[in-house]
Design a protein around this motif. Structure first.
Motif, PDB file in Angstrom:
ATOM      1  N   GLU A 163      -8.882  -0.499  -8.758  1.00 19.69           N
ATOM      2  CA  GLU A 163      -7.468  -0.213  -8.494  1.00 19.69           C
ATOM      3  C   GLU A 163      -6.921  -1.173  -7.459  1.00 19.69           C
ATOM      4  OE1 GLU A 163      -6.021   4.428  -8.949  1.00 19.69           O
ATOM      5  OE2 GLU A 163      -7.320   3.867  -7.304  1.00 19.69           O
ATOM      6  N   LEU A 164      -5.643  -1.487  -7.621  1.00 19.69           N
ATOM      7  CA  LEU A 164      -4.904  -2.248  -6.627  1.00 19.69           C
ATOM      8  C   LEU A 164      -3.582  -1.530  -6.418  1.00 19.69           C
ATOM      9  CD1 LEU A 164      -4.759  -4.883  -4.893  1.00 19.69           C
ATOM     10  CD2 LEU A 164      -3.547  -5.916  -6.814  1.00 19.69           C
ATOM     11  N   VAL A 165      -3.298  -1.161  -5.183  1.00 17.57           N
ATOM     12  CA  VAL A 165      -2.097  -0.378  -4.885  1.00 17.57           C
ATOM     13  C   VAL A 165      -1.158  -1.219  -4.024  1.00 17.57           C
ATOM     14  CG1 VAL A 165      -1.190   1.758  -3.903  1.00 17.57           C
ATOM     15  CG2 VAL A 165      -3.446   1.733  -4.964  1.00 17.57           C
ATOM     16  N   LEU A 166       0.086  -1.315  -4.453  1.00 21.09           N
ATOM     17  CA  LEU A 166       1.123  -2.061  -3.736  1.00 21.09           C
ATOM     18  C   LEU A 166       2.038  -1.059  -3.037  1.00 21.09           C
ATOM     19  CD1 LEU A 166       3.200  -4.987  -5.241  1.00 21.09           C
ATOM     20  CD2 LEU A 166       4.282  -3.201  -3.900  1.00 21.09           C
ATOM     21  N   VAL A 167       2.080  -1.136  -1.710  1.00 19.36           N
ATOM     22  CA  VAL A 167       2.903  -0.227  -0.908  1.00 19.36           C
ATOM     23  C   VAL A 167       3.968  -1.059  -0.198  1.00 19.36           C
ATOM     24  CG1 VAL A 167       2.930   1.523   0.899  1.00 19.36           C
ATOM     25  CG2 VAL A 167       0.897   1.250  -0.534  1.00 19.36           C
ATOM     26  N   PRO A 168       5.256  -0.823  -0.473  1.00 22.38           N
ATOM     27  CA  PRO A 168       6.290  -1.611   0.207  1.00 22.38           C
ATOM     28  C   PRO A 168       6.420  -1.196   1.670  1.00 22.38           C
ATOM     29  CG  PRO A 168       7.325   0.099  -1.096  1.00 22.38           C
ATOM     30  CD  PRO A 168       5.837   0.176  -1.383  1.00 22.38           C
ATOM     31  N   ILE A 169       6.714  -2.156   2.518  1.00 18.87           N
ATOM     32  CA  ILE A 169       6.917  -1.905   3.949  1.00 18.87           C
ATOM     33  C   ILE A 169       8.373  -2.212   4.275  1.00 18.87           C
ATOM     34  CG2 ILE A 169       6.288  -2.636   6.286  1.00 18.87           C
ATOM     35  CD1 ILE A 169       3.581  -3.475   5.170  1.00 18.87           C
ATOM     36  N   GLY A 170       9.007  -1.346   5.059  1.00 19.86           N
ATOM     37  CA  GLY A 170      10.389  -1.599   5.427  1.00 19.86           C
ATOM     38  C   GLY A 170      10.864  -0.652   6.489  1.00 19.86           C
ATOM     39  N   ALA A 171      12.132  -0.810   6.830  1.00 24.00           N
ATOM     40  CA  ALA A 171      12.777   0.071   7.807  1.00 24.00           C
ATOM     41  C   ALA A 171      14.229   0.220   7.389  1.00 24.00           C
ATOM     42  CB  ALA A 171      12.686  -0.507   9.213  1.00 24.00           C
ATOM     43  N   GLY A 172      14.676   1.460   7.260  1.00 20.68           N
ATOM     44  CA  GLY A 172      16.037   1.670   6.783  1.00 20.68           C
ATOM     45  C   GLY A 172      16.185   1.107   5.379  1.00 20.68           C
ATOM     46  N   PRO A 173      17.270   0.383   5.109  1.00 20.82           N
ATOM     47  CA  PRO A 173      17.458  -0.174   3.764  1.00 20.82           C
ATOM     48  C   PRO A 173      16.724  -1.485   3.539  1.00 20.82           C
ATOM     49  CG  PRO A 173      19.365  -0.682   5.127  1.00 20.82           C
ATOM     50  CD  PRO A 173      18.437   0.160   5.982  1.00 20.82           C
ATOM     51  N   ASP A 174      16.094  -2.029   4.579  1.00 21.72           N
ATOM     52  CA  ASP A 174      15.568  -3.390   4.512  1.00 21.72           C
ATOM     53  C   ASP A 174      14.074  -3.422   4.215  1.00 21.72           C
ATOM     54  OD1 ASP A 174      18.090  -4.410   5.245  1.00 21.72           O
ATOM     55  OD2 ASP A 174      17.648  -3.985   7.356  1.00 21.72           O
ATOM     56  N   PRO A 175      13.654  -4.027   3.081  1.00 22.04           N
ATOM     57  CA  PRO A 175      12.225  -4.259   2.847  1.00 22.04           C
ATOM     58  C   PRO A 175      11.749  -5.415   3.717  1.00 22.04           C
ATOM     59  CG  PRO A 175      13.521  -5.160   1.026  1.00 22.04           C
ATOM     60  CD  PRO A 175      14.494  -4.487   1.959  1.00 22.04           C
ATOM     61  N   LEU A 176      10.588  -5.249   4.321  1.00 21.10           N
ATOM     62  CA  LEU A 176      10.078  -6.250   5.260  1.00 21.10           C
ATOM     63  C   LEU A 176       8.756  -6.868   4.817  1.00 21.10           C
ATOM     64  CD1 LEU A 176      10.755  -4.285   8.570  1.00 21.10           C
ATOM     65  CD2 LEU A 176      12.132  -6.123   7.595  1.00 21.10           C
ATOM     66  N   GLY A 177       8.073  -6.259   3.844  1.00 14.60           N
ATOM     67  CA  GLY A 177       6.781  -6.786   3.423  1.00 14.60           C
ATOM     68  C   GLY A 177       6.092  -5.797   2.509  1.00 14.60           C
ATOM     69  N   LEU A 178       4.780  -5.909   2.410  1.00 10.03           N
ATOM     70  CA  LEU A 178       4.034  -5.012   1.545  1.00 10.03           C
ATOM     71  C   LEU A 178       2.589  -4.915   2.014  1.00 10.03           C
ATOM     72  CD1 LEU A 178       2.902  -6.782  -1.705  1.00 10.03           C
ATOM     73  CD2 LEU A 178       4.260  -7.985  -0.027  1.00 10.03           C
ATOM     74  N   MET A 179       1.979  -3.783   1.682  1.00  9.50           N
ATOM     75  CA  MET A 179       0.539  -3.593   1.847  1.00  9.50           C
ATOM     76  C   MET A 179      -0.099  -3.634   0.461  1.00  9.50           C
ATOM     77  SD  MET A 179      -0.318  -0.624   4.632  1.00  9.50           S
ATOM     78  CE  MET A 179       0.759   0.627   3.916  1.00  9.50           C
ATOM     79  N   LEU A 180      -1.222  -4.319   0.346  1.00  6.19           N
ATOM     80  CA  LEU A 180      -2.014  -4.319  -0.873  1.00  6.19           C
ATOM     81  C   LEU A 180      -3.370  -3.719  -0.549  1.00  6.19           C
ATOM     82  CD1 LEU A 180      -1.054  -7.862  -2.142  1.00  6.19           C
ATOM     83  CD2 LEU A 180      -0.608  -5.741  -3.369  1.00  6.19           C
ATOM     84  N   LEU A 181      -3.697  -2.589  -1.191  1.00 11.06           N
ATOM     85  CA  LEU A 181      -4.964  -1.905  -0.964  1.00 11.06           C
ATOM     86  C   LEU A 181      -5.776  -1.930  -2.245  1.00 11.06           C
ATOM     87  CD1 LEU A 181      -2.515   0.298   0.322  1.00 11.06           C
ATOM     88  CD2 LEU A 181      -4.571   0.779   1.633  1.00 11.06           C
ATOM     89  N   ALA A 182      -7.018  -2.357  -2.148  1.00  9.12           N
ATOM     90  CA  ALA A 182      -7.889  -2.424  -3.323  1.00  9.12           C
ATOM     91  C   ALA A 182      -9.051  -1.460  -3.157  1.00  9.12           C
ATOM     92  CB  ALA A 182      -8.418  -3.844  -3.515  1.00  9.12           C
ATOM     93  N   ARG A 183      -9.381  -0.781  -4.243  1.00  9.99           N
ATOM     94  CA  ARG A 183     -10.560   0.087  -4.283  1.00  9.99           C
ATOM     95  C   ARG A 183     -11.510  -0.418  -5.354  1.00  9.99           C
ATOM     96  NH1 ARG A 183      -7.932   6.209  -3.927  1.00  9.99           N
ATOM     97  NH2 ARG A 183      -7.392   6.155  -1.709  1.00  9.99           N
ATOM     98  N   ASP A 184     -12.800  -0.414  -5.050  1.00 13.09           N
ATOM     99  CA  ASP A 184     -13.806  -0.876  -6.009  1.00 13.09           C
ATOM    100  C   ASP A 184     -13.924   0.091  -7.176  1.00 13.09           C
ATOM    101  OD1 ASP A 184     -14.273  -3.044  -4.414  1.00 13.09           O
ATOM    102  OD2 ASP A 184     -16.094  -2.223  -3.490  1.00 13.09           O
ATOM    103  N   LEU A 185     -14.517  -0.405  -8.244  1.00 12.77           N
ATOM    104  CA  LEU A 185     -14.802   0.463  -9.394  1.00 12.77           C
ATOM    105  C   LEU A 185     -15.658   1.645  -8.957  1.00 12.77           C
ATOM    106  CD1 LEU A 185     -15.603  -2.189 -12.142  1.00 12.77           C
ATOM    107  CD2 LEU A 185     -13.745  -0.525 -12.217  1.00 12.77           C
ATOM    108  N   GLY A 186     -15.345   2.819  -9.483  1.00 10.09           N
ATOM    109  CA  GLY A 186     -16.116   4.005  -9.141  1.00 10.09           C
ATOM    110  C   GLY A 186     -15.545   4.799  -7.994  1.00 10.09           C
ATOM    111  N   ARG A 187     -14.575   4.219  -7.286  1.00  9.18           N
ATOM    112  CA  ARG A 187     -13.949   4.952  -6.181  1.00  9.18           C
ATOM    113  C   ARG A 187     -13.015   6.030  -6.738  1.00  9.18           C
ATOM    114  NH1 ARG A 187     -14.890   4.719  -0.595  1.00  9.18           N
ATOM    115  NH2 ARG A 187     -15.379   2.605   0.063  1.00  9.18           N
TER     116      ARG A 187
END
Length: 589
Positions: free
Chosen positions: A301-325
């Motif tokens: 799995e790869l999960v994309l989480v947007p980062i921001g404050a108020g109406p403004d997007p500022l970046g993103l987090m990408l979290l990866a989990r190995d197979l079997g997680r």
């Protein structure tokens, strides 16, 4: 098939790595109920941790077994050979001691407790090395725990019929074990996420952006049970790593575009082999590339989480989990968005602090330039001004000077004197504003300086019809003699200048406890409330027409304020139009 006997056991894993006391206590109750229901003396629960280590977390029915096993850990590989040799009855596996190969027996005895039972050589009786174990698996078929039953109360090995019945009877017990595990892991995850949020919130905005991301990285990685994590902030250089959460420029640009859409929708995007959830555009255009990326890295799995404050997007987090997680859940998504909001606010605060630092540096640069300019101009004026005044004095001393010329010479002298005063004031301000000119303290008698200033102003006071009164004694302070002399002289001079005929100027200095208080009072024009707010500003002249008719540079009180500040004192003003002014300066004794 015969197995090779290991020459020595595998290294013993770290103990006590799973769960809290409350979760362990709950599993202990389940184990105690399970042994009673099944008719066995002992029941133990062994949890499979994230590091592929089995840890005994609950033992019921044997004090010796509990003491020997509780909190002990063993590699999963030590149990697999024995499990492969048993007879399966639903979730349960029975393993007779005579079925064990030497390697399987070695793996069990190295990490387990063997009850003290007599060997009867009766194949129907329970042997000390017999084992009855159940696999606890989750909804995805992943092994989560093992449940052991040992020492039947009747001493007999269960028959196949009894084992099948037992498998049916104990289904709810195994479900209860799984529920306890999942509840504890969810609670642990929430605690870790809460910790990550606290780290984000507590990280000072004065820390640089790399330091902010470094401090939060480990907490977020653990909190979301991820195997790799990347935090990308728009407008800053990317981290070019090699893990599954590092997408590279091409896929990274697509992920950034998806983050903008995700922030607008306040959702997360989940990438799994063959499907992208939460962003149809990304699924339609980049699904094969993302699936191939997961396969290359062995990620599930790869999960994309947007980062921001108020109406403004500022970046993103990408979290990866190995197979079997464990699969990403909706609760994970809400927790991740919550953290992303906190992280966004921290990034904004960090940027604001950096901008503030840049502005402060620019203001300091401009202030240094201004001070250098004032000092340079003042020094350059000093020499030619001295030449002018010297020649004016020479001309003034000539005999038979015409009256008209003498009048001009008098005006020139007055103007040069005024200009010299301005230059001296500018040089004083420049010197006090220079950080390379520290205050050198010596013992100074403020009372003597008050007497001196009164003597210097006596001619001007007499000409204006004023009386100067002095009440100064026991007023020693530690400071710069020249600066303190200028402070007293400016206050007394101002009081004389802005008084009216027939008035009195009072200059007093005395010690009060650990402080020396200097007061200069006049009965003159007074100062309006509006002017008082700007009175100690450089080059400020009063808006009162009567005050403007009297000569001044607008620097005297600014110099006074600087001197007081350098001597760690304070200055107070009490004045009103038409009733005079009282200036109070308090300095450390």
């Amino acid at each position: 098939m015969a197995e090779q006997l290991s020459p020595e056991p595998a290294p013993r894993p770290r103990e006590d790595g799973w769960g809290g006391d409350e979760a362990r206590a709950a599993l202990r109750l389940i184990a105690d109920d399970a042994r009673r229901r099944a008719g066995f003396e002992v029941c133990a629960v062994e949890v499979l941790r994230a590091d592929d280590v089995l840890e005994i977390v609950a033992v019921a029915g044997s004090d010796d077994g509990e003491e020997a096993l509780l909190r002990q850990a063993s590699p999963l590989t030590a149990m697999k050979p024995a499990l492969a040799l048993g007879a399966e009855y639903g979730a349960w596996t029975f393993i007779a001691h005579e079925w064990l190969t030497p390697a399987a027996a070695r793996g069990l005895t190295d990490y387990s407790w063997v009850p003290d039972l007599p060997d009867t050589h009766d194949p129907t009786r329970w042997h000390a090395l017999d084992m009855l174990v159940a696999r606890v698996v989750d909804d995805r078929g992943h092994l989560r725990a093992l449940v052991y039953l040992d020492v039947p109360l009747d001493g007999d090995r269960p028959s196949p019929a009894r084992l099948r019945a037992l498998a049916e009877e104990m289904q709810l017990v195994l479900r209860a074990v799984l529920s306890s595990l999942e509840r504890e892991e969810l609670s642990q995850q929430l605690r870790l996420v809460a910790t990550a949020r606290e780290v984000v919130r507590a990280t000072s905005s004065r820390a640089g952006l790399p330091d902010l991301l470094r401090r939060t990285h480990g907490h977020l990685l653990a909190g979301f049970r991820a195997d790799d994590l990347v935090i990308e902030v728009f407008g800053t250089p990317s981290d070019h790593g090699t893990g599954p959460a590092h997408l590279g420029p091409d896929l990274g640009a697509a992920a950034a575009a998806a983050a903008l859409r995700a922030w607008a929708d306040q959702t997360v995007v989940v990438v799994e082999p063959g499907r992208v959830w939460g962003d149809d555009a990304l699924d339609r255009t980049r699904r094969p590339d993302l699936t191939a990326h997961l396969a290359r890295h062995g990620a599930g799995e790869l999960v994309l989480v947007p980062i921001g404050a108020g109406p403004d997007p500022l970046g993103l987090m990408l979290l990866a989990r190995d197979l079997g997680r464990a699969r990403w859940t909706e609760n994970d998504g809400w927790a991740a968005l919550d953290v992303a909001h906190d992280l966004g606010r921290a990034i904004l605060q960090n940027r604001a602090h950096e901008r503030e630092q840049e502005l402060m540096a620019e203001l300091q640069r401009l202030d240094r330039y201004r001070a250098e300019l004032v000092a340079t101009v003042s020094h350059e004026l000093k020499n030619p001004l001295g030449v002018i005044m010297g020649h004016v004095e020479m001309i003034e001393s000539l005999p038979d000077l015409p009256a008209a010329a003498r009048t001009s010479i008098t005006a020139m002298t007055r103007g040069a004197d005024r200009l010299s005063t301005v230059v001296d004031d500018l040089l004083m301000l420049s010197r006090m504003g220079n950080p390379d000119t520290p205050l050198e303290r010596v013992r100074v008698d403020l009372a003597a300086l008050v007497e001196e200033a009164a003597d210097d102003e006596s001619p001007a006071a007499s000409a204006a019809g004023l009386t100067i009164r002095v009440a100064a004694y026991d007023a020693e302070v530690a400071g710069d003699p020249e600066e303190l002399r200028r402070l007293v002289a400016n206050l007394v001079s101002n009081a004389v200048k802005y008084s009216v005929a027939g008035g009195t100027v009072t200059a007093a200095a005395e010690r009060r406890g650990d402080e020396v208080v200097l007061t200069v009072t006049d009965q003159g024009l007074g100062i309006s409330e509006e002017d008082q707010r700007r009175l100690f500003t450089e080059f400020f002249r009063s808006t009162n027409p009567d005050a403007l008719r009297r000569p001044g540079t607008g620097l005297g009180l600014a110099i006074v304020a600087r001197i007081v500040a350098r001597h760690e004192g304070r200055i107070d003003l009490d004045s009103a139009l038409g009733r005079g002014t009282k200036v109070t300066v308090t300095l450390p004794a």
